[in-house]
Design a protein around this motif. Structure first.
Motif, mmCIF file in Angstrom:
data_model
loop_
_atom_site.group_PDB
_atom_site.id
_atom_site.type_symbol
_atom_site.label_atom_id
_atom_site.label_comp_id
_atom_site.label_asym_id
_atom_site.label_seq_id
_atom_site.Cartn_x
_atom_site.Cartn_y
_atom_site.Cartn_z
ATOM 1 N N ILE A 177 0.843 -1.198 0.000
ATOM 2 C CA ILE A 177 0.000 0.000 0.000
ATOM 3 C C ILE A 177 0.878 1.248 0.000
ATOM 4 O O ILE A 177 0.610 2.207 -0.729
ATOM 5 N N ALA A 178 1.941 1.241 0.791
ATOM 6 C CA ALA A 178 2.856 2.383 0.844
ATOM 7 C C ALA A 178 3.509 2.609 -0.513
ATOM 8 O O ALA A 178 3.644 3.755 -0.964
ATOM 9 N N LYS A 179 3.899 1.538 -1.193
ATOM 10 C CA LYS A 179 4.491 1.663 -2.534
ATOM 11 C C LYS A 179 3.495 2.261 -3.512
ATOM 12 O O LYS A 179 3.843 3.137 -4.316
ATOM 13 N N CYS A 180 2.259 1.813 -3.473
ATOM 14 C CA CYS A 180 1.220 2.345 -4.362
ATOM 15 C C CYS A 180 0.964 3.826 -4.082
ATOM 16 O O CYS A 180 0.821 4.622 -5.005
ATOM 17 N N LEU A 181 0.908 4.182 -2.808
ATOM 18 C CA LEU A 181 0.714 5.592 -2.455
ATOM 19 C C LEU A 181 1.879 6.452 -2.934
ATOM 20 O O LEU A 181 1.675 7.546 -3.460
ATOM 21 N N LEU A 182 3.095 5.957 -2.772
ATOM 22 C CA LEU A 182 4.269 6.686 -3.229
ATOM 23 C C LEU A 182 4.235 6.861 -4.737
ATOM 24 O O LEU A 182 4.502 7.956 -5.256
ATOM 25 N N LEU A 183 3.901 5.821 -5.465
ATOM 26 C CA LEU A 183 3.785 5.907 -6.914
ATOM 27 C C LEU A 183 2.725 6.926 -7.301
ATOM 28 O O LEU A 183 2.928 7.734 -8.208
ATOM 29 N N GLY A 184 1.589 6.920 -6.610
ATOM 30 C CA GLY A 184 0.535 7.884 -6.886
ATOM 31 C C GLY A 184 0.990 9.313 -6.650
ATOM 32 O O GLY A 184 0.688 10.211 -7.434
ATOM 33 N N VAL A 185 1.740 9.533 -5.585
ATOM 34 C CA VAL A 185 2.252 10.875 -5.294
ATOM 35 C C VAL A 185 3.228 11.322 -6.380
ATOM 36 O O VAL A 185 3.196 12.465 -6.834
#
Length: 104
Positions: free
Chosen positions: A23-31
């Motif tokens: 989830i953290a990786k996905c959020l970082l990618l989204g940012v």
């Protein structure tokens, strides 16, 4: 004491940690994608700016008042052709994508 019960709990915690990491990786990618969208290219490409100015000169050479038709198209290296009238650029790449030349 049941050893398997403790092992199941530990495996569940490990799985939970992996899910949080994903989830953290996905959020970082989204940012990162959002940052690129907002702060993408800040101007047009020099080659495209010069081509647009050549086009303006061509219009002028055919007897039209190019400075009246395209007043924002100026010979200034710091001028951002994506902000010129009748020019649309991609917000992510900065490339010219459209010229609106109707009613000129």
């Amino acid at each position: 004491m049941n050893i398997n019960k403790g092992k199941e709990w530990w495996m569940g915690a490990s799985h939970f940690q992996m899910e949080l990491a994903n989830i953290a990786k996905c959020l970082l990618l989204g940012v990162v994608i959002l940052w690129i969208q907002i702060h993408g290219n800040k101007g047009c490409f020099e080659e495209e700016r010069l081509a647009l100015l050549d086009f303006k000169a061509f219009i002028g050479s055919n007897g039209f008042d190019a400075d009246h038709l395209l007043p924002s198209w100026i010979h200034d290296p710091t001028s951002n052709c994506c902000k010129w009238e009748r020019v649309t650029c991609s917000s992510t790449t900065g490339h010219v994508t459209e010229l609106s030349l109707n009613n000129t």
